[in-house]
Design an enzyme around this catalytic site. Structure first.
Site, PDB file in Angstrom:
ATOM      1  N   CYS A 201     -22.036 -48.086   5.482  1.00 58.65           N
ATOM      2  CA  CYS A 201     -21.836 -49.051   4.404  1.00 58.65           C
ATOM      3  C   CYS A 201     -22.255 -48.455   3.056  1.00 58.65           C
ATOM      4  O   CYS A 201     -21.535 -47.634   2.509  1.00 58.65           O
ATOM      5  CB  CYS A 201     -22.551 -50.360   4.733  1.00 58.65           C
ATOM      6  SG  CYS A 201     -21.795 -51.760   3.892  1.00 58.65           S
TER       7      CYS A 201
ATOM      8  N   HIS B 210     -20.630 -51.763   9.892  1.00 58.90           N
ATOM      9  CA  HIS B 210     -21.931 -51.525  10.543  1.00 58.90           C
ATOM     10  C   HIS B 210     -21.738 -51.319  12.046  1.00 58.90           C
ATOM     11  O   HIS B 210     -21.848 -52.288  12.815  1.00 58.90           O
ATOM     12  CB  HIS B 210     -22.865 -52.707  10.287  1.00 58.90           C
ATOM     13  CG  HIS B 210     -23.336 -52.792   8.877  1.00 58.90           C
ATOM     14  ND1 HIS B 210     -24.442 -52.105   8.426  1.00 58.90           N
ATOM     15  CD2 HIS B 210     -22.831 -53.439   7.810  1.00 58.90           C
ATOM     16  CE1 HIS B 210     -24.614 -52.346   7.140  1.00 58.90           C
ATOM     17  NE2 HIS B 210     -23.642 -53.155   6.736  1.00 58.90           N
TER      18      HIS B 210
ATOM     19  N   GLU C 169     -23.674 -50.136  14.154  1.00 55.31           N
ATOM     20  CA  GLU C 169     -24.899 -50.379  14.923  1.00 55.31           C
ATOM     21  C   GLU C 169     -24.946 -51.796  15.492  1.00 55.31           C
ATOM     22  O   GLU C 169     -25.621 -52.051  16.486  1.00 55.31           O
ATOM     23  CB  GLU C 169     -26.143 -50.096  14.061  1.00 55.31           C
ATOM     24  CG  GLU C 169     -26.441 -51.091  12.934  1.00 55.31           C
ATOM     25  CD  GLU C 169     -25.702 -50.800  11.628  1.00 55.31           C
ATOM     26  OE1 GLU C 169     -24.664 -50.103  11.681  1.00 55.31           O
ATOM     27  OE2 GLU C 169     -26.154 -51.285  10.577  1.00 55.31           O
TER      28      GLU C 169
HETATM   29  N1  GLN Z   1     -24.505 -52.958  -1.514  1.00 54.63           N
HETATM   30  C1  GLN Z   1     -23.266 -52.512  -0.961  1.00 54.63           C
HETATM   31  C2  GLN Z   1     -22.184 -53.570  -1.034  1.00 54.63           C
HETATM   32  O1  GLN Z   1     -22.458 -54.718  -1.206  1.00 54.63           O
HETATM   33  C3  GLN Z   1     -23.455 -52.059   0.481  1.00 54.63           C
HETATM   34  C4  GLN Z   1     -23.855 -53.161   1.399  1.00 54.63           C
HETATM   35  C5  GLN Z   1     -24.381 -52.671   2.722  1.00 54.63           C
HETATM   36  O2  GLN Z   1     -24.775 -51.523   2.866  1.00 54.63           O
HETATM   37  N2  GLN Z   1     -24.419 -53.548   3.700  1.00 54.63           N
HETATM   38  O3  GLN Z   1     -21.035 -53.237  -0.895  1.00 54.63           O
END
Ligand code: GLN
Length: 546
Positions: free
Chosen positions: A384, A518, A520
């Site tokens: 992410c 994600h 995970e």
């Molecule tokens: N802050 C970033 C976004 O909102 C990444 C979010 C995250 O890593 N879950 O896109």
């Protein structure tokens, strides 16, 4: 109406918080599955937030995201990992959500002029949540957050007491998790805090049927007898919940103490056959006899509270188990890499992960870690925010776009990563603006992703279309694809409409992958996530080179 065969097990906690109610609930579920039963796990959180999505990870640990896009307590992660049953929006509730529902109904005039009160309106809403949206489950396990005696927990205790009254005691079981502290000067385990906590439960009209007693040593028979007598619980239902070294040991350990047998006896189910926990045994055997060890660096912002990376931690372990390797995690505060050379921290690791995150603090350190992984050909996974930073790193350091950044904290930058304003969800358009609400408005939950033929991820997943869970507000801007390609990075996964980049990789690097989702969140001990299995394999190969 609930299915008449469905039974409900309520898990409360006493004495202190952090006793592992989530793990205990997940373990009861796993041991019942080992007896062939269909289970469902639910979490009721007494705090006033509508969901944990707007809470700092330091407050509440990781925010777990389900396929249907619910931002939920991290215990739902334990539930999914232990039971393999995917949780939904119907499995997680908070007082904030309950009140939101009650107030909405009141505004719509649904209470026909009644005075709205905690009992019955709030408690009814809690009861509805407990018994709604079920199918043919044998057991529904509901964990009540907090500790018995907390003011905000009272409506929940009243609601579960009423559920037992409504459905009958033969369809409901109350399990109370407590702590027997060891007092070294007395050389004894103490039962008094448990007695008080049970008294408190009894004040609310709840008589526990089983005590799960966390303890650092076996509980002597006379102490068990004392607990049974004073707490009005059958002696064989006072179960020792010993501290264990690895969470995946819990189902077997508690089962050996008679936990699931006690559940069966309570509901009049035969215990002639033991629970089949052979798959847990296999996991334990692998954990106990690894073929080697590798070290993975996790360069992030919340390294002082590892609960913030709970699912990541577990997914890494699963990748290790799949490779029969022990994985040591080196947690590195990314801010450290801003003042000191990255190599000082990373020269002894076999792979590097930059996990998800929000906000600017520590960002430069993450970019330094990514640069180090790219230049030194160390296996790298960016998740992410970590993926977004990997793209920015290539843009700045390879493509020479010096002010490449994300508009999340630099509105005047070259917007390589920008606010996602509209996207497709199940055929409908989701639209967001800069100043919209923060809670529940990210791109959340499972989205499909197409993988490019001949890419590394295509090979790792072994399929061309995947579904992964998201939680982000910003995205990599597709218009930079050509520049990125020139910098040696390809976009190897995209949303089916081709508009959103989901995965980047560097074909010239042994293992360098960034994912907007994600992974995970979907890894299980029995079904380790392919990206983590492959990353750990790459780390093992890397360790052999060093
Ligand atoms: N802050 C970033 C976004 O909102 C990444 C979010 C995250 O890593 N879950 O896109």
């Amino acid at each position: 109406m609930t299915n008449p065969k469905t039974k409900f097990i309520f898990i409360t906690g006493g004495v202190v918080s952090s006793l592992g109610k989530g793990l205990a609930s997940a373990s009861i579920a796993a041991t019942l599955q080992g007896r062939g039963f269909k289970v469902r796990l639910r979490k009721l959180d007494p705090y006033l937030n509508v969901d944990p999505g707007t809470m700092s990870p330091y407050q509440h640990g990781e925010v777990y995201v389900t396929d249907d896009g619910t931002e939920a307590d991290l215990d739902l992660g334990h539930y999914e990992r232990f039971s393999g049953v995917a949780a939904t929006k119907d499995d997680s509730i908070t007082t904030g959500k309950i009140y939101q529902r009650v107030i909405e109904k009141e505004r719509h005039g649904e209470y026909l002029g009644a005075t709205i009160q905690v009992v019955p309106h709030v408690t009814n809403e809690i009861k509805n949540f407990i018994i709604s949206n079920l199918t043919d489950e044998d057991f529904v396990l509901c964990e009540i957050g907090g500790t018995v005696g907390d003011i905000e927990g009272q409506p929940y205790l009243e609601a579960i007491r009423q559920v037992a009254y409504d459905l009958g005691r033969d369809r409901v079981m109350f399990v109370h998790l407590t702590l027997l502290p060891f007092i070294p000067t007395a050389g004894e385990l103490k039962t008094k805090p448990t007695q008080h906590s049970v008294k408190k439960l009894q004040e609310y009209g709840i008589q526990p049927d089983m005590l799960l007693c966390r303890s650092q040593m076996p509980i002597p028979e006379n102490e068990k007898r004392k607990l049974a007598l004073f707490c009005n619980v059958k002696e064989e239902n006072v179960i020792t919940a010993l501290d264990v070294s690895n969470i995946y040991l819990v189902p077997l350990a508690y089962s050996q103490e008679g936990m699931d047998a006690a559940v069966c006896r309570h509901f009049g189910i035969s215990t002639d056959e033991p629970s089949d926990l052979s798959k847990w045994q296999r996991i334990i055997d692998t954990i106990k006899a690894p073929e080697g060890e590798v070290t993975i660096a996790v360069v992030g912002k919340y390294t002082k509270l590892l609960e913030a990376y709970k699912s990541l931690h577990e997914a890494i372990k699963h990748g290790g188990i799949a490779n029969r390797y022990q994985v040591k995690i080196k947690w590195i505060d990314s801010e450290k890499l801003e003042n000191e050379p990255a190599g000082d921290y990373l020269n002894d690791v076999n792979a590097i992960i930059v996990p998800g995150g929000f906000g600017q603090r520590g960002t430069q350190g993450k970019i330094e870690a990514i640069k180090y992984a790219r230049e030194n050909k160390i296996p790298f996974l960016g998740i992410c925010f970590g993926m977004q930073m990997a793209v920015i790193e290539t843009m700045r350091n390879v493509c020479n776009v010096k002010n490449a950044n994300t508009t999340e904290f630099d509105p005047k930058c070259e917007p390589i990563v920008g606010l996602m304003t509209e996207w497709d969800k199940d055929g409908n358009k989701e639209i967001r603006t800069q100043d919209g609400d923060l809670g529940g408005t990210m791109r959340l939950g499972a989205y499909p992703c197409r993988l490019t033929t001949n890419s590394k991820v295509r090979e790792i997943y072994g399929t061309g279309e995947i579904s992964e869970r998201h939680r982000h507000r910003y995205e990599v801007n597709m218009k930079y694809e050509d520049t990125l390609n020139k910098g040696g990075m390809i976009i190897s996964g995209k949303s089916p409409d081709g508009k959103l980049p989901e995965i980047v990789e560097r074909p010239e690097h042994p293992w360098f992958i960034g994912v907007q989702f994600h992974p995970e969140l979907k890894s299980r001990p029995f079904a380790p996530h392919p990206l983590f299995v492959s990353l750990i394999k790459a780390a093992i190969d890397n360790s052999r080179l060093v």
